[in-house]
Design a protein around this motif. Structure first.
Motif, PDB file in Angstrom:
ATOM      1  N   PRO A  19       0.824  -1.216   0.000  1.00 53.85           N
ATOM      2  CA  PRO A  19       0.000   0.000   0.000  1.00 53.85           C
ATOM      3  C   PRO A  19       0.855   1.263   0.000  1.00 53.85           C
ATOM      4  O   PRO A  19       1.876   1.338   0.678  1.00 53.85           O
ATOM      5  N   GLY A  20       0.439   2.230  -0.773  1.00 51.27           N
ATOM      6  CA  GLY A  20       1.148   3.491  -0.877  1.00 51.27           C
ATOM      7  C   GLY A  20       0.368   4.444  -1.757  1.00 51.27           C
ATOM      8  O   GLY A  20      -0.725   4.109  -2.239  1.00 51.27           O
ATOM      9  N   PRO A  21       0.891   5.641  -1.988  1.00 53.44           N
ATOM     10  CA  PRO A  21       0.172   6.630  -2.807  1.00 53.44           C
ATOM     11  C   PRO A  21      -0.206   6.127  -4.194  1.00 53.44           C
ATOM     12  O   PRO A  21      -1.297   6.417  -4.683  1.00 53.44           O
ATOM     13  N   PHE A  24      -3.192   3.653  -3.844  1.00 51.93           N
ATOM     14  CA  PHE A  24      -4.410   4.354  -3.448  1.00 51.93           C
ATOM     15  C   PHE A  24      -4.954   5.210  -4.590  1.00 51.93           C
ATOM     16  O   PHE A  24      -6.168   5.345  -4.747  1.00 51.93           O
ATOM     17  N   ALA A  25      -4.055   5.790  -5.390  1.00 53.33           N
ATOM     18  CA  ALA A  25      -4.512   6.596  -6.524  1.00 53.33           C
ATOM     19  C   ALA A  25      -5.242   5.727  -7.540  1.00 53.33           C
ATOM     20  O   ALA A  25      -6.306   6.096  -8.046  1.00 53.33           O
ATOM     21  N   VAL A  26      -4.688   4.559  -7.836  1.00 53.37           N
ATOM     22  CA  VAL A  26      -5.323   3.641  -8.790  1.00 53.37           C
ATOM     23  C   VAL A  26      -6.660   3.147  -8.248  1.00 53.37           C
ATOM     24  O   VAL A  26      -7.679   3.157  -8.953  1.00 53.37           O
ATOM     25  N   ALA A  27      -6.669   2.723  -6.994  1.00 47.97           N
ATOM     26  CA  ALA A  27      -7.893   2.183  -6.404  1.00 47.97           C
ATOM     27  C   ALA A  27      -8.984   3.240  -6.333  1.00 47.97           C
ATOM     28  O   ALA A  27     -10.157   2.960  -6.627  1.00 47.97           O
ATOM     29  N   LEU A 119       1.908  12.460 -11.867  1.00 51.03           N
ATOM     30  CA  LEU A 119       2.203  13.374 -10.772  1.00 51.03           C
ATOM     31  C   LEU A 119       2.411  12.632  -9.459  1.00 51.03           C
ATOM     32  O   LEU A 119       3.282  12.982  -8.659  1.00 51.03           O
ATOM     33  N   VAL A 120       1.602  11.602  -9.234  1.00 46.69           N
ATOM     34  CA  VAL A 120       1.730  10.851  -7.984  1.00 46.69           C
ATOM     35  C   VAL A 120       3.109  10.201  -7.890  1.00 46.69           C
ATOM     36  O   VAL A 120       3.785  10.295  -6.863  1.00 46.69           O
ATOM     37  N   VAL A 121       3.549   9.546  -8.960  1.00 42.83           N
ATOM     38  CA  VAL A 121       4.818   8.832  -8.885  1.00 42.83           C
ATOM     39  C   VAL A 121       6.012   9.792  -8.952  1.00 42.83           C
ATOM     40  O   VAL A 121       7.051   9.544  -8.334  1.00 42.83           O
ATOM     41  N   MET A 122       5.881  10.909  -9.651  1.00 41.07           N
ATOM     42  CA  MET A 122       7.002  11.837  -9.759  1.00 41.07           C
ATOM     43  C   MET A 122       7.193  12.674  -8.508  1.00 41.07           C
ATOM     44  O   MET A 122       8.266  13.244  -8.287  1.00 41.07           O
ATOM     45  N   THR A 123       6.154  12.804  -7.681  1.00 47.70           N
ATOM     46  CA  THR A 123       6.284  13.570  -6.430  1.00 47.70           C
ATOM     47  C   THR A 123       6.296  12.654  -5.218  1.00 47.70           C
ATOM     48  O   THR A 123       6.154  13.123  -4.096  1.00 47.70           O
ATOM     49  N   ASN A 124       6.469  11.367  -5.446  1.00 49.90           N
ATOM     50  CA  ASN A 124       6.464  10.390  -4.366  1.00 49.90           C
ATOM     51  C   ASN A 124       7.907  10.060  -3.962  1.00 49.90           C
ATOM     52  O   ASN A 124       8.604   9.346  -4.681  1.00 49.90           O
ATOM     53  N   ALA A 192      -8.269  10.092   4.349  1.00 53.22           N
ATOM     54  CA  ALA A 192      -7.414   9.940   5.527  1.00 53.22           C
ATOM     55  C   ALA A 192      -6.078   9.310   5.164  1.00 53.22           C
ATOM     56  O   ALA A 192      -5.024   9.704   5.685  1.00 53.22           O
ATOM     57  N   ALA A 193      -6.107   8.329   4.242  1.00 59.26           N
ATOM     58  CA  ALA A 193      -4.861   7.666   3.843  1.00 59.26           C
ATOM     59  C   ALA A 193      -3.926   8.634   3.113  1.00 59.26           C
ATOM     60  O   ALA A 193      -2.734   8.719   3.435  1.00 59.26           O
TER      61      ALA A 193
END
Length: 211
Positions: A19-21, A24-27, A119-124, A192-193
């Motif tokens: 689990p991670g950003p 959670f973005a995909v789900a 954006l999620v993966v590049m700022t993670n 919350a996540a």
């Protein structure tokens, strides 16, 4: 080289499946607007993996090591982006409107969904740290920049398979019917996540600034 790639890929696959950003973005997109948009988020994540491999092959890994402040900056950028995503989800849950249910919510454009994944993966920073570890291991095994670049498509393919599975899983009829009934609670959980991940990153950045 193949044995080294296999060892590193096993660690990468474990990180991608946890689990991670990214997950959670995909789900979240799969539940709210459907499989097509979720798969475009997956493609955005895969594109980001290719970019990180390119950056590391060009020396970005060494740059982050030499200038830790860049990683600290990325923690703040990624943290505030995740906080923003969490705030949007919590606001939707609090308003209690039906706009977020897939049956009534219009699908996002393919470009917007792809951009969200990118954006999620590049700022993670989790992705940054993973690529720093990959680069260190590959260079330490005697491989060079070309091999680091070659490993990018492997990570991207792995991301497509693993996150693609999540896109399928969370867009099944069982998942979407459950979302239709409990969408406010699910949005609150996602909010919350994302908020928790964002706070952890911002807190880590603040700790980096301590003398």
């Amino acid at each position: 080289m193949l044995q080294t790639f296999l060892i590193v890929w096993l660690g990468v696959a474990a990180a991608q499946a946890s689990p991670g950003p990214n997950m959670f973005a995909v789900a979240g997109v799969a539940l709210s607007t459907g499989r097509r948009d979720a798969l475009m988020v997956v493609m955005g994540i895969a594109t980001g993996s290719l970019l990180w491999s390119l950056f590391c092959a060009l020396g970005m890994g060494a740059l982050f090591t030499a200038v830790p402040a860049l990683l600290t900056l990325l923690k703040f950028v990624g943290g505030f982006y995740l906080l923003y995503m969490g705030w949007k989800a919590l606001r939707t849950a609090a308003r209690g409107v039906d706009a977020n249910i897939r049956a009534t919510r219009p699908s996002a454009s393919a470009l917007a969904a792809w951009r969200r994944g990118l954006l999620v993966v590049m700022t993670n920073p989790k992705a940054v740290l993973m690529w720093l570890a990959i680069t260190t291991f590959l260079y330490g095994a005697g491989l060079g920049g070309a091999q680091v670049l070659l490993f990018g498509p492997i990570v991207a393919t792995s991301a497509i398979l693993i996150y693609g599975f999540y896109a399928w899983l969370f867009s099944t009829r069982t998942a979407t019917s459950g979302y239709a009934r409990y969408w406010r609670w699910i949005e609150a959980v996602f909010g919350a996540a994302f908020g928790a991940f964002g706070l952890v990153l911002v807190g880590s950045g603040l700790r980096d600034l301590r003398p």
